[in-house]
Write a protein that holds these residues in place. Structure first.
Motif, mmCIF file in Angstrom:
data_model
loop_
_atom_site.group_PDB
_atom_site.id
_atom_site.type_symbol
_atom_site.label_atom_id
_atom_site.label_comp_id
_atom_site.label_asym_id
_atom_site.label_seq_id
_atom_site.Cartn_x
_atom_site.Cartn_y
_atom_site.Cartn_z
ATOM 1 N N GLY A 196 -3.388 5.157 2.940
ATOM 2 C CA GLY A 196 -3.574 3.739 2.625
ATOM 3 C C GLY A 196 -3.920 2.912 3.847
ATOM 4 O O GLY A 196 -4.981 2.275 3.907
ATOM 5 N N PRO A 197 -3.054 2.880 4.871
ATOM 6 C CA PRO A 197 -3.379 2.123 6.079
ATOM 7 C C PRO A 197 -4.607 2.648 6.816
ATOM 8 O O PRO A 197 -5.338 1.865 7.425
ATOM 9 C CB PRO A 197 -2.117 2.286 6.937
ATOM 10 C CG PRO A 197 -1.032 2.588 5.969
ATOM 11 C CD PRO A 197 -1.678 3.381 4.878
ATOM 12 N N CYS A 198 -4.830 3.978 6.782
ATOM 13 C CA CYS A 198 -5.997 4.535 7.486
ATOM 14 C C CYS A 198 -7.298 3.920 6.985
ATOM 15 O O CYS A 198 -8.215 3.646 7.774
ATOM 16 C CB CYS A 198 -6.053 6.050 7.301
ATOM 17 S SG CYS A 198 -4.913 6.964 8.336
ATOM 18 N N PHE A 199 -7.396 3.708 5.675
ATOM 19 C CA PHE A 199 -8.621 3.150 5.098
ATOM 20 C C PHE A 199 -8.516 1.643 4.864
ATOM 21 O O PHE A 199 -9.450 1.034 4.363
ATOM 22 C CB PHE A 199 -8.944 3.859 3.787
ATOM 23 C CG PHE A 199 -9.330 5.298 3.967
ATOM 24 C CD1 PHE A 199 -10.494 5.637 4.637
ATOM 25 C CD2 PHE A 199 -8.522 6.327 3.492
ATOM 26 C CE1 PHE A 199 -10.855 6.969 4.819
ATOM 27 C CE2 PHE A 199 -8.874 7.652 3.672
ATOM 28 C CZ PHE A 199 -10.043 7.977 4.345
ATOM 29 N N GLY A 200 -7.351 1.070 5.214
ATOM 30 C CA GLY A 200 -7.139 -0.355 5.001
ATOM 31 C C GLY A 200 -7.306 -1.162 6.268
ATOM 32 O O GLY A 200 -8.399 -1.302 6.806
ATOM 33 N N THR A 201 -6.182 -1.685 6.781
ATOM 34 C CA THR A 201 -6.217 -2.571 7.942
ATOM 35 C C THR A 201 -5.620 -1.930 9.183
ATOM 36 O O THR A 201 -6.177 -2.011 10.275
ATOM 37 C CB THR A 201 -5.425 -3.863 7.641
ATOM 38 O OG1 THR A 201 -5.993 -4.495 6.492
ATOM 39 C CG2 THR A 201 -5.465 -4.813 8.818
ATOM 40 N N LYS A 202 -4.487 -1.267 9.021
ATOM 41 C CA LYS A 202 -3.681 -0.851 10.164
ATOM 42 C C LYS A 202 -4.282 0.310 10.941
ATOM 43 O O LYS A 202 -4.086 0.446 12.147
ATOM 44 C CB LYS A 202 -2.273 -0.480 9.677
ATOM 45 C CG LYS A 202 -1.288 -0.180 10.787
ATOM 46 C CD LYS A 202 0.081 0.138 10.199
ATOM 47 C CE LYS A 202 1.060 0.522 11.293
ATOM 48 N NZ LYS A 202 2.370 0.914 10.740
ATOM 49 N N GLY A 203 -5.008 1.177 10.265
ATOM 50 C CA GLY A 203 -5.504 2.378 10.923
ATOM 51 C C GLY A 203 -4.479 3.493 10.882
ATOM 52 O O GLY A 203 -3.489 3.433 10.157
ATOM 53 N N GLY A 204 -4.701 4.508 11.688
ATOM 54 C CA GLY A 204 -3.838 5.685 11.673
ATOM 55 C C GLY A 204 -2.546 5.467 12.432
ATOM 56 O O GLY A 204 -2.223 4.364 12.863
ATOM 57 N N LEU A 213 -6.501 -3.374 -0.423
ATOM 58 C CA LEU A 213 -7.414 -3.294 0.711
ATOM 59 C C LEU A 213 -7.781 -4.704 1.179
ATOM 60 O O LEU A 213 -7.831 -5.641 0.375
ATOM 61 C CB LEU A 213 -8.684 -2.534 0.324
ATOM 62 C CG LEU A 213 -8.513 -1.035 0.043
ATOM 63 C CD1 LEU A 213 -9.788 -0.460 -0.552
ATOM 64 C CD2 LEU A 213 -8.128 -0.281 1.305
ATOM 65 N N PRO A 214 -8.068 -4.894 2.474
ATOM 66 C CA PRO A 214 -8.472 -6.207 2.971
ATOM 67 C C PRO A 214 -9.933 -6.508 2.605
ATOM 68 O O PRO A 214 -10.636 -5.653 2.041
ATOM 69 C CB PRO A 214 -8.312 -6.059 4.484
ATOM 70 C CG PRO A 214 -8.579 -4.610 4.738
ATOM 71 C CD PRO A 214 -8.004 -3.884 3.536
ATOM 72 N N ARG A 215 -10.374 -7.706 2.953
ATOM 73 C CA ARG A 215 -11.755 -8.105 2.661
ATOM 74 C C ARG A 215 -12.757 -7.124 3.279
ATOM 75 O O ARG A 215 -13.763 -6.776 2.671
ATOM 76 C CB ARG A 215 -12.013 -9.524 3.188
ATOM 77 C CG ARG A 215 -13.412 -10.054 2.859
ATOM 78 C CD ARG A 215 -13.578 -11.457 3.383
ATOM 79 N NE ARG A 215 -12.668 -12.392 2.720
ATOM 80 C CZ ARG A 215 -12.942 -13.005 1.574
ATOM 81 N NH1 ARG A 215 -14.088 -12.785 0.946
ATOM 82 N NH2 ARG A 215 -12.068 -13.845 1.046
ATOM 83 N N VAL A 216 -12.480 -6.686 4.493
ATOM 84 C CA VAL A 216 -13.334 -5.693 5.155
ATOM 85 C C VAL A 216 -12.451 -4.497 5.501
ATOM 86 O O VAL A 216 -11.872 -4.434 6.589
ATOM 87 C CB VAL A 216 -13.994 -6.262 6.426
ATOM 88 C CG1 VAL A 216 -14.928 -5.220 7.039
ATOM 89 C CG2 VAL A 216 -14.763 -7.543 6.114
ATOM 90 N N PRO A 217 -12.321 -3.526 4.603
ATOM 91 C CA PRO A 217 -11.440 -2.384 4.864
ATOM 92 C C PRO A 217 -12.013 -1.461 5.930
ATOM 93 O O PRO A 217 -13.240 -1.372 6.113
ATOM 94 C CB PRO A 217 -11.362 -1.676 3.510
ATOM 95 C CG PRO A 217 -12.600 -2.076 2.794
ATOM 96 C CD PRO A 217 -12.926 -3.460 3.263
ATOM 97 N N ALA A 218 -11.131 -0.777 6.626
ATOM 98 C CA ALA A 218 -11.559 0.192 7.633
ATOM 99 C C ALA A 218 -12.455 1.265 7.027
ATOM 100 O O ALA A 218 -13.312 1.832 7.716
ATOM 101 C CB ALA A 218 -10.339 0.829 8.283
ATOM 102 N N ALA A 219 -12.279 1.536 5.731
ATOM 103 C CA ALA A 219 -13.083 2.567 5.059
ATOM 104 C C ALA A 219 -14.578 2.306 5.185
ATOM 105 O O ALA A 219 -15.375 3.254 5.172
ATOM 106 C CB ALA A 219 -12.692 2.647 3.584
ATOM 107 N N GLU A 220 -14.976 1.036 5.334
ATOM 108 C CA GLU A 220 -16.407 0.723 5.430
ATOM 109 C C GLU A 220 -17.040 1.273 6.713
ATOM 110 O O GLU A 220 -18.253 1.431 6.776
ATOM 111 C CB GLU A 220 -16.614 -0.787 5.364
ATOM 112 C CG GLU A 220 -16.303 -1.396 4.006
ATOM 113 C CD GLU A 220 -16.630 -2.878 3.943
ATOM 114 O OE1 GLU A 220 -17.212 -3.407 4.932
ATOM 115 O OE2 GLU A 220 -16.309 -3.510 2.920
#
Length: 554
Positions: free
Chosen positions: A97-105, A533-540
């Motif tokens: 979840g955090p890896c692809f969201g905001t916080k990262g790994g 997920l945030p407006r600009v997720p890390a997944a992008e």
């Protein structure tokens, strides 16, 4: 400096069998997952009879400015090995979840990382998938039992077991399930939590072995009958199959730091509605194999350290020798009222104002009888005047603040910290004790944490909460510790109240029984168990580059 993933990828890793050999783990106990990670079958590891020194790394309340607790844990473990100490690192596994969201790994950063970073931050050895499967098998067996006659008389309005997924997905927080007619079961409202919020995760991390794991799984309360009696996983005969699904996951995972030192990365319970620490199994294994064990607890010391001491250590009998409290100039300036955009401007007085947060954490850790030292995780914008303020704050509390540059310099940047921590462990005489006795009432335990750790005037709750706690006490759960679920950003339940607020109250709006994990959760304020997920997720930004290597992980 290079990105975390670039630094990780440039490292020359040792084969995992070599890492195991440094701990005298026999080859037959090593179950490799590729070349650089492995499960360890502890039943094949001879008992050493030794008991290493346990060091907890915790922090001030987290801020958007960053503190670097995991990075400091890695740097300290590397530094202890640099000064000739046999040290082992014990961390939690990252959630997708955090890896692809905001916080990262959650594998550290800079030159203080555990590797292989991509593997650890993604599927790793499949532990989280096994926990997801075991949790959802139980959910399926509840609905199946109701569908085929409901011999246990489960009240479908009082099914408390939701499903889980290791992903941030707000659309699944609240759902209507079993639609489409009688063949699909009885329609009802339910929802999903993220896998790290599952009681199964907490159980895996508190169990002492596979037998204890199965016993704890059987005690999970999943629903209540129409007569309001609890229904457990054992009543549904689900505990055995769940344990089978977790037979591999219960074995700790061995990896290494960038400097080739051993690290157990195992388990990852939520630090709000659970206790936020790596597994007891991994910690105990490390204590039997090394002279010093560095571990961490989630969020700041008001949540993470308190739960480490009052839940993990209470249940396992672990006795920490020292604690490290991580602080940064930037985070203390935020606690002192400085906006994030202005953190690069030197402001010693803001550090002093925000330093009340650090001072309180030092006081709180010492309430448990554990000596504490402060690690200043240095940023390039820090000034000597600002750093000196932190040293003064620590000294006023009878502690010491040590400057660390492990993010940029690796273990050598934390050697001064390692020397001080080793000295604390070797010469101090900690008198560790949990904050409260088992015999206190459940609400008195809640109130003790609220007043002594959060410095509130009192905890409050409506009559329904008090009545529920009394029912659990009458049912034999009164000796359990409490797990406080509140915002991580403040000592209060208001995330905007930074620093060291006093005079507030802690409202308990709901309580939940985690009978298998062995604690009662007190929900204080709004707690999100399925993030979005945030407006600009890390997944992008995560993708394969032109050379076929992963890009964008951090």
């Amino acid at each position: 400096m290079q990105t975390d993933i670039a630094i990780s990828r440039a490292a020359i890793l040792k084969p995992i069998n070599e890492i195991a050999a440094t701990l005298s783990i026999p080859p037959q106990a090593v179950e490799p997952y590729g070349h650089f990670k492995a499960k360890i079958d502890l039943s094949r590891v001879p008992a050493t009879g030794k008991q290493g020194k346990l060091i907890l790394v915790t922090a001030i309340n987290p801020t958007p400015a960053g503190e670097g607790k995991s990075t400091t844990s890695v740097g300290l473990a590397d530094a202890l090995n640099r000064i000739g100490k046999r040290a082992i690192l014990c961390l939690r596994e990252p959630s997708l979840g955090p890896c692809f969201g905001t916080k990262g790994g959650a594998a550290g950063g800079g030159y203080a990382q555990v590797v292989p970073m991509e593997d650890i931050n993604l599927h790793f050895t499949g532990d989280f998938h096994a926990i997801t499967s075991a949790h959802n098998l139980l959910a399926a067996m509840i609905d199946n039992h109701v569908h085929w006659g409901n011999a246990l008389d489960i009240d479908v309005r009082r099914i408390v077991w939701r499903r889980v997924l290791d992903m941030n997905d707000r659309a699944l927080r609240d759902i209507a399930q079993s639609l489409g007619g009688p063949a699909n079961g009885y329609p009802r409202e339910s929802g999903f939590d993220i896998t790290v919020a599952s009681e199964v995760m907490a159980i895996l991390c508190l169990a002492s072995d596979l037998e204890d794991l199965e016993a704890r799984l059987g005690r999970i309360v999943v629903a209540y009958t129409r007569g309001k009696q609890p229904v457990t996983a054992r009543d549904l005969k689900a505990d055995g199959a769940m344990a089978v699904l977790l037979a591999q996951a219960v074995k700790p995972n061995l990896v290494q730091t960038l400097e080739g030192n051993p690290a157990f990365v195992h388990g990852g319970p939520f630090a709000n509605i659970a206790h936020g620490c790596n597994s007891v199994i991994a910690t105990r294994a490390a204590l039997g194999l090394g002279d010093y064990v560095v571990t961490e607890a989630g969020f700041g010391a008001d949540l993470g350290a308190e739960k480490f001491f009052d839940i993990k250590c209470r249940q396992s009998g672990l006795k920490p020798s020292a604690a490290v409290i991580v602080a940064t100039v930037r985070a203390l300036k935020m606690n002192g009222g400085v906006a994030k955009a202005d953190l690069g401007i030197a402001d010693p007085e803001a550090v002093r104002r925000g330093g009340v947060n650090l001072a309180r954490h030092i006081e709180n850790v010492r309430q448990f009888g554990v000596p504490a030292i402060v690690a200043i995780n240095k940023f390039s914008t820090d000034t000597e005047a600002e750093l000196e303020v932190i040293r003064e704050i620590a000294a006023a509390q009878g502690s010491e603040a040590i400057l660390c540059t492990h993010w940029a310099d690796g273990g050598v940047g934390a050697q001064a910290l390692a020397e001080k921590v080793a000295e604390l462990c070797d010469h101090a005489t900690p008198q560790f004790a949990p904050l409260y006795d088992d015999g206190l009432s459940l609400f008195d335990k809640i109130n003790t944490v609220a007043t002594r750790i959060y410095r509130a005037e009192e905890a409050i709750a409506d009559p329904g909460v008090h009545a529920q706690l009394k029912r659990w006490e009458d049912a034999g759960f009164g000796a359990l510790p409490v797990c406080m679920a509140k915002t991580q950003y403040s000592f209060s339940t208001d995330p905007a109240k930074l620093g060291a607020p006093t005079g507030h109250v802690v409202p308990v709006r709901e309580v939940r029984l985690s009978a298998g994990a062995g604690f009662v959760v007190a929900i204080c304020g709004e707690i999100m168990t399925m993030p979005g997920l945030p407006r600009v997720p890390a997944a992008e930004s995560i993708r394969f580059g032109a050379n076929g290597e992963i890009e964008g992980l951090f």
